[in-house]
Design a protein around this motif. Structure first.
Motif, PDB file in Angstrom:
ATOM      1  N   LYS B 223      59.402 -31.199 -53.315  1.00 21.33           N
ATOM      2  CA  LYS B 223      60.461 -30.194 -53.076  1.00 21.33           C
ATOM      3  C   LYS B 223      61.370 -30.588 -51.908  1.00 21.33           C
ATOM      4  O   LYS B 223      62.580 -30.569 -52.031  1.00 21.33           O
ATOM      5  N   ASP B 224      60.748 -30.965 -50.807  1.00 22.16           N
ATOM      6  CA  ASP B 224      61.562 -31.276 -49.627  1.00 22.16           C
ATOM      7  C   ASP B 224      60.987 -32.521 -48.941  1.00 22.16           C
ATOM      8  O   ASP B 224      59.999 -32.438 -48.213  1.00 22.16           O
ATOM      9  N   VAL B 225      61.604 -33.644 -49.198  1.00 18.59           N
ATOM     10  CA  VAL B 225      61.088 -34.909 -48.668  1.00 18.59           C
ATOM     11  C   VAL B 225      61.067 -34.899 -47.133  1.00 18.59           C
ATOM     12  O   VAL B 225      60.207 -35.508 -46.513  1.00 18.59           O
ATOM     13  N   ILE B 305      62.050 -38.202 -43.595  1.00 19.56           N
ATOM     14  CA  ILE B 305      60.763 -37.827 -44.183  1.00 19.56           C
ATOM     15  C   ILE B 305      59.991 -37.062 -43.105  1.00 19.56           C
ATOM     16  O   ILE B 305      60.283 -37.214 -41.908  1.00 19.56           O
ATOM     17  N   GLY B 306      59.020 -36.266 -43.566  1.00 17.69           N
ATOM     18  CA  GLY B 306      58.234 -35.522 -42.597  1.00 17.69           C
ATOM     19  C   GLY B 306      57.427 -36.477 -41.731  1.00 17.69           C
ATOM     20  O   GLY B 306      57.562 -36.519 -40.517  1.00 17.69           O
ATOM     21  N   LYS B 307      56.629 -37.294 -42.415  1.00 19.91           N
ATOM     22  CA  LYS B 307      55.686 -38.117 -41.685  1.00 19.91           C
ATOM     23  C   LYS B 307      55.226 -39.282 -42.550  1.00 19.91           C
ATOM     24  O   LYS B 307      55.093 -39.121 -43.769  1.00 19.91           O
ATOM     25  N   LEU B 308      54.990 -40.415 -41.903  1.00 14.41           N
ATOM     26  CA  LEU B 308      54.333 -41.511 -42.620  1.00 14.41           C
ATOM     27  C   LEU B 308      52.834 -41.332 -42.403  1.00 14.41           C
ATOM     28  O   LEU B 308      52.377 -41.189 -41.264  1.00 14.41           O
TER      29      LEU B 308
ATOM     30  N   ALA C  50      63.788 -40.823 -56.016  1.00 11.04           N
ATOM     31  CA  ALA C  50      62.932 -40.762 -57.210  1.00 11.04           C
ATOM     32  C   ALA C  50      61.841 -39.713 -57.032  1.00 11.04           C
ATOM     33  O   ALA C  50      61.553 -38.941 -57.949  1.00 11.04           O
ATOM     34  N   LEU C  51      61.264 -39.693 -55.836  1.00  7.51           N
ATOM     35  CA  LEU C  51      60.171 -38.737 -55.590  1.00  7.51           C
ATOM     36  C   LEU C  51      60.668 -37.294 -55.655  1.00  7.51           C
ATOM     37  O   LEU C  51      59.923 -36.399 -56.018  1.00  7.51           O
ATOM     38  N   SER C  52      61.923 -37.072 -55.308  1.00  3.55           N
ATOM     39  CA  SER C  52      62.408 -35.693 -55.302  1.00  3.55           C
ATOM     40  C   SER C  52      63.193 -35.344 -56.561  1.00  3.55           C
ATOM     41  O   SER C  52      63.861 -34.335 -56.625  1.00  3.55           O
ATOM     42  N   THR C  53      63.116 -36.215 -57.564  1.00 10.07           N
ATOM     43  CA  THR C  53      63.781 -35.935 -58.846  1.00 10.07           C
ATOM     44  C   THR C  53      62.736 -35.555 -59.896  1.00 10.07           C
ATOM     45  O   THR C  53      61.734 -36.251 -60.040  1.00 10.07           O
ATOM     46  N   GLU C  54      62.985 -34.437 -60.602  1.00 11.54           N
ATOM     47  CA  GLU C  54      62.082 -34.055 -61.694  1.00 11.54           C
ATOM     48  C   GLU C  54      62.264 -35.041 -62.847  1.00 11.54           C
ATOM     49  O   GLU C  54      63.396 -35.370 -63.215  1.00 11.54           O
ATOM     50  N   VAL C  55      61.169 -35.536 -63.417  1.00 12.74           N
ATOM     51  CA  VAL C  55      61.277 -36.387 -64.610  1.00 12.74           C
ATOM     52  C   VAL C  55      60.317 -35.868 -65.677  1.00 12.74           C
ATOM     53  O   VAL C  55      59.280 -35.280 -65.363  1.00 12.74           O
ATOM     54  N   SER C  56      60.698 -36.056 -66.927  1.00 11.16           N
ATOM     55  CA  SER C  56      59.823 -35.614 -68.014  1.00 11.16           C
ATOM     56  C   SER C  56      59.221 -36.812 -68.736  1.00 11.16           C
ATOM     57  O   SER C  56      58.332 -36.686 -69.553  1.00 11.16           O
ATOM     58  N   GLU C  57      59.764 -37.987 -68.427  1.00  8.78           N
ATOM     59  CA  GLU C  57      59.236 -39.192 -69.067  1.00  8.78           C
ATOM     60  C   GLU C  57      59.411 -40.364 -68.098  1.00  8.78           C
ATOM     61  O   GLU C  57      59.990 -40.203 -67.021  1.00  8.78           O
ATOM     62  N   GLN C  58      58.936 -41.555 -68.496  1.00 11.45           N
ATOM     63  CA  GLN C  58      59.077 -42.734 -67.645  1.00 11.45           C
ATOM     64  C   GLN C  58      60.547 -42.956 -67.302  1.00 11.45           C
ATOM     65  O   GLN C  58      61.391 -42.992 -68.188  1.00 11.45           O
ATOM     66  N   THR C  59      60.832 -43.075 -66.008  1.00  7.52           N
ATOM     67  CA  THR C  59      62.230 -43.190 -65.588  1.00  7.52           C
ATOM     68  C   THR C  59      62.388 -44.352 -64.607  1.00  7.52           C
ATOM     69  O   THR C  59      61.612 -44.477 -63.663  1.00  7.52           O
TER      70      THR C  59
END
Lengths: 426, 349, 62
Positions: B223-225, B305-308, C50-59
């Protein structure tokens, strides 16, 4: 292109006062050869040992194995661009000291070097246990960087092989083999009914201990290209890699490429062997795409019906293999691929890192993760402590009694992906 | 050597009780051999003997699976066998399922060596090939002679506890376990022959069928990196200099977990790679090229980022079995979740 | 984050960021330290995206 191979059968290697080949025995003047190899300022010391079939000898860490050959007639010299001047080889007459090899050993360069056992259970897995080997042990000058170290030892091996090969120049051959590949046009006219087949040889090209040289060119810097099969027999391709020892193609393998041999065996009878497409396995994705595009394009240009694709190494090259296979099949050309497997010590894991449905005809050289116990030997040539760190070894591989427990991948040539061996898996 | 006691499991048809109309036949035990058991006995040539035969109708077995298995197992056990043979079932689907169930239950619950035989397309083959050895047979009872000839030596080998070779040597249906063996011809020659067969449209058998790979559902987005704890995990083999845990250069049997608290940059004096599958020179010069600690520290400082996460995890993904990698990932994942890590950046070489 | 995207796709990774090269996925020895850091920064920004993007399949996040 036509090449005649004159095989001089070698039964033994011995040290002597004069270097010569006589009655199937190679005599070597150690001092003379030592002086030649010591000319390289990166090499601190060179020593020699002989390892014969059946002897209780273990050699490690092995870098390369090279068959001594000499050009008797025809253009160029053996190992063009490396030992001889650049000139197209593969024609005329070449003499071979059959049954002998130069094995390079000495301080470890990286993780990838291998083991050759001359007897015992390990010997069954390496073709080099059947040869009379001159082991060249090169120790580098202190502080030598890895790339320079690898190069120094590679060149020393080639020099030694050329030196031995030269001894066979004027010796009568025990048998003569003839290999001939016609031009495309002649081939089509001569064998209109036969299926046209090419061989796609993938060469490992990923940096230190992963490189291969073609006419002296680092193959990672080349695009996919074409060779006459006989060029390989004159040393157009030279190994600078060890990958994992089990599936590296040594220079010996390149000189005696079994796919080339077995395609020639059916050439003009059941198929028309048109040539060899050599391609690389680079570390950039764009290179992988480009090189496999070119393999497919050249196969199409040759107008072949089928190809055999051989891999070198494993892991990311599985992708190059699958790309080559998929793209060539997409041209309507049938493929058979040769690979090996990393299925885990229990054999239960997936064997390849990449896969595609078009790869429906696979030949395997066996599971490299298989554990094997190698009993102690009377004599170790090289550095036994390397057993714990080379690829396939682990902490504790080396036991106090001198025996070694390792994965098959440490044995030089064990799961060769040119199909050199009978080892396989199901 | 004493004769091994073998028990044979067959259906109503091979017991000559009847066909489909007798398929509801309940489990029954008889002393000695029945029907095809005679051929097995002969082939055993004194090394083993069928001391009892257990018979069950195919419909009864499949419709009352749990109970029928129990009943059949009890009957088999009563003969105190050293060895159990089920079928062969050829291409009979329900018989194949019954043979597979019986043989695997004998192996698992009684701990007695058991085999069966089937045609490769028998649905029982696919269901049970990973549970028990299934000798490949022809698709009809006309293949009985060949089946017996293949099953008997294999069964005796298994009962004797001898090493079992590859499927291609022993004749069992491939069970997913890859076993090394020496072929008669070298690989290149097999490749040429396979290509010629493929070119002329003749049948050929691949030595390695392409594998199926697992799929997992994607996790929801972070949600919030800027508030997230992010961990680094790598298969590139980056380890503190000297590789203190001796992670293997290939075929890793373990992973390392290392504290990077207070580390802002990986240098050639402090970190290196243990990986034996790529040119290590660049990673050894600057391990941030594989494990980007330096930039993530920067992001941390900037509040991007929050933290490593305090620890990073590492192994060598070089010739490492999928099963090993899976086991590492399960442990690493559990620890990361327990430590409150929100996301992972996984770098591979 | 990987160089050989086809393998990541084959083995089933869901969020994939293509990197530079196998021996140096997040760097390039041919460049200066600062240029390298810049590449690394850009790639890691992609990873965070990428981590903060919703995905429904391999992207693949090119």
């Amino acid at each position: 292109m036509k090449l005649e191979l004159g095989n001089i059968i070698i039964h033994d290697i011995q040290f002597g006062n004069v270097s010569k080949v006589e009655k199937g025995i190679i005599y070597i003047n150690k001092d003379e050869l030592g002086a030649l190899l010591s000319e390289d300022e990166n090499i601190k010391s060179v020593s020699f040992e002989i390892a014969r079939p059946g002897e209780r000898i273990r050699i490690l860490p092995v870098k390369d194995v090279i068959e001594p050959r000499i050009k008797v007639s025809g253009r160029g010299g053996i190992f063009p661009g490396m030992m001889a001047k650049v000139d197209t080889v593969g024609t005329g007459r070449t003499n071979v000291l059959k049954g002998a090899a130069v094995v390079t050993a000495g301080k470890i360069v990286g993780f990838q070097e291998g083991i050759i056992d001359m007897s015992g259970p390990g010997a069954e897995y390496t073709p080099f246990s059947k040869l009379n080997n001159l082991v060249v042990i090169c120790e580098p000058v202190p502080g030598l960087a890895q790339h320079a170290h690898e190069k120094a030892v590679r060149l020393a091996g080639l020099k030694a092989a050329a030196y031995l090969g030269n001894l066979g120049k004027d010796i009568d051959a025990d048998e003569v083999e003839i290999f001939e590949t016609p031009s495309l046009k002649e081939g089509i006219l001569k064998y209109p009914e036969l299926p046209r087949v090419a061989y796609v040889q993938m060469l490992q090209t990923q940096g230190l201990l992963h490189d291969t040289y073609v006419y002296g060119v680092d193959m990672k810097q080349s695009l996919t290209t074409i060779l006459y099969p006989t060029e390989l027999m004159d040393g157009a391709v030279v190994s600078g890699n060890c990958v994992s020892a089990c599936d590296k193609n040594t220079t010996y393998h390149h000189l005696n490429n079994p796919v080339v041999r077995d395609l020639y065996a059916k050439h003009g009878k059941e198929l028309n062997f048109t040539g060899v497409i050599i391609t690389n396995e680079n570390v950039y994705l764009a290179d992988k795409e480009r090189s496999s595009d070119w393999s497919a394009k050249l196969a199409e240009l040759l107008g072949v019906d089928g190809v055999i694709i051989s891999q070198e190494g494993f892991g990311n090259p599985d992708t190059d293999l699958i790309m080559n296979c998929k793209k060539i099949e997409a041209k309507g050309i049938k493929t058979v691929i040769i690979t090996d497997e990393y299925a885990g010590r229990d054999g239960a894991s997936q064997s390849l890192a990449d896969a595609d449905a078009s790869a429906d005809a696979v030949v395997t050289g066996g599971n490299a993760n298989m554990l094997i116990k190698l009993p102690p030997m009377e004599k170790v040539i090289g550095h036994i402590e390397a057993a714990d760190v080379i690829a396939g070894g682990f902490d504790g591989s080396l036991k106090s009694d001198g025996s070694i427990e390792v994965e098959l991948q440490v044995i030089t040539g064990a799961t060769n992906e040119l199909g050199f061996n009978r080892l396989s898996a199901r | 050597m004493e004769k091994l006691r073998a028990v044979h499991y067959i259906n109503q048809f091979f017991a000559q009780i009847g066909g489909e109309e007798k398929a509801d036949h309940k489990p029954e035990a008889r002393e000695g051999f029945v029907g095809p058991g005679m051929a097995f006995n002969a082939e055993f040539s004194g090394k083993a003997e069928i001391v009892g035969t257990v018979i069950c109708g195919d419909s009864y077995f499949n419709e009352n699976l749990e109970m029928a298995t129990k009943e059949v197992l009890a009957m088999i056990k009563s003969f105190k066998p050293d060895l159990v043979i089920a079928g062969p079932a050829f291409n009979a689907g329900r018989y194949g399922m019954a043979c597979g169930t019986v043989a695997s239950a004998v192996k698992k619950e009684l701990g007695i060596p058991a085999i069966t035989g089937m045609y490769i397309e028998n649905p029982g083959a696919d269901s049970f090939k990973k549970e028990v050895y299934i000798i490949e047979t022809k698709n009809s009872a006309a293949g009985m002679r060949d089946a017996v000839k293949a099953m008997v030596p294999f069964a005796l080998k298994l009962a004797a506890g001898e090493k079992i070779g590859a499927s291609a040597e022993e004749g069992y249906i491939p069970n997913g376990i890859r076993v090394n063996f020496f072929e008669k011809k070298r690989g290149s020659e097999r490749a040429v022959e396979m290509l010629l067969a493929k070119l002329s449209g003749k049948p050929f058998t691949t030595e390695f069928p392409m594998p199926d790979f697992d799929r997992v559902e994607p996790n929801p987005a972070v949600k919030d990196v800027s508030k997230a704890t992010i961990a680094l995990v790598t298969s590139g083999g980056i380890v503190p200099k000297g590789n203190p845990d001796h992670i293997e250069s290939s075929s890793a049997s373990k992973y390392g977990k290392y504290d990077i608290d207070g580390i802002f940059d990986l240098t050639d004096a402090t970190y290196e790679t243990a990986h034996g599958g790529y040119d290590p020179v660049y990673a050894n010069q600057d391990a941030d090229r594989v494990l980007p600690v330096d930039i993530l520290r920067e992001f941390e400082k900037e509040g991007k980022i929050g933290k490593l996460h305090r620890y990073y995890y590492t192994t060598t993904g070089n010739g490492t079995a999928v099963a090993s990698a899976k086991a590492f990932a399960e442990k690493i994942g559990k620890e990361l979740a327990a430590d409150g890590v929100d996301a992972v950046i996984l770098t591979s070489t | 984050m990987c160089t050989v995207v086809p393998i990541s796709l084959t083995v089933g990774a869901n969020r994939i960021v293509p990197t530079v090269a196998i021996p140096h996925p997040l760097g390039n020895p041919a460049l200066t330290k600062e240029e390298e850091k810049d590449i690394r920064r850009k790639l890691l920004n992609k990873a965070l995206n990428a981590l903060s993007t919703e995905v429904s399949e391999q992207t693949v996040f090119e």
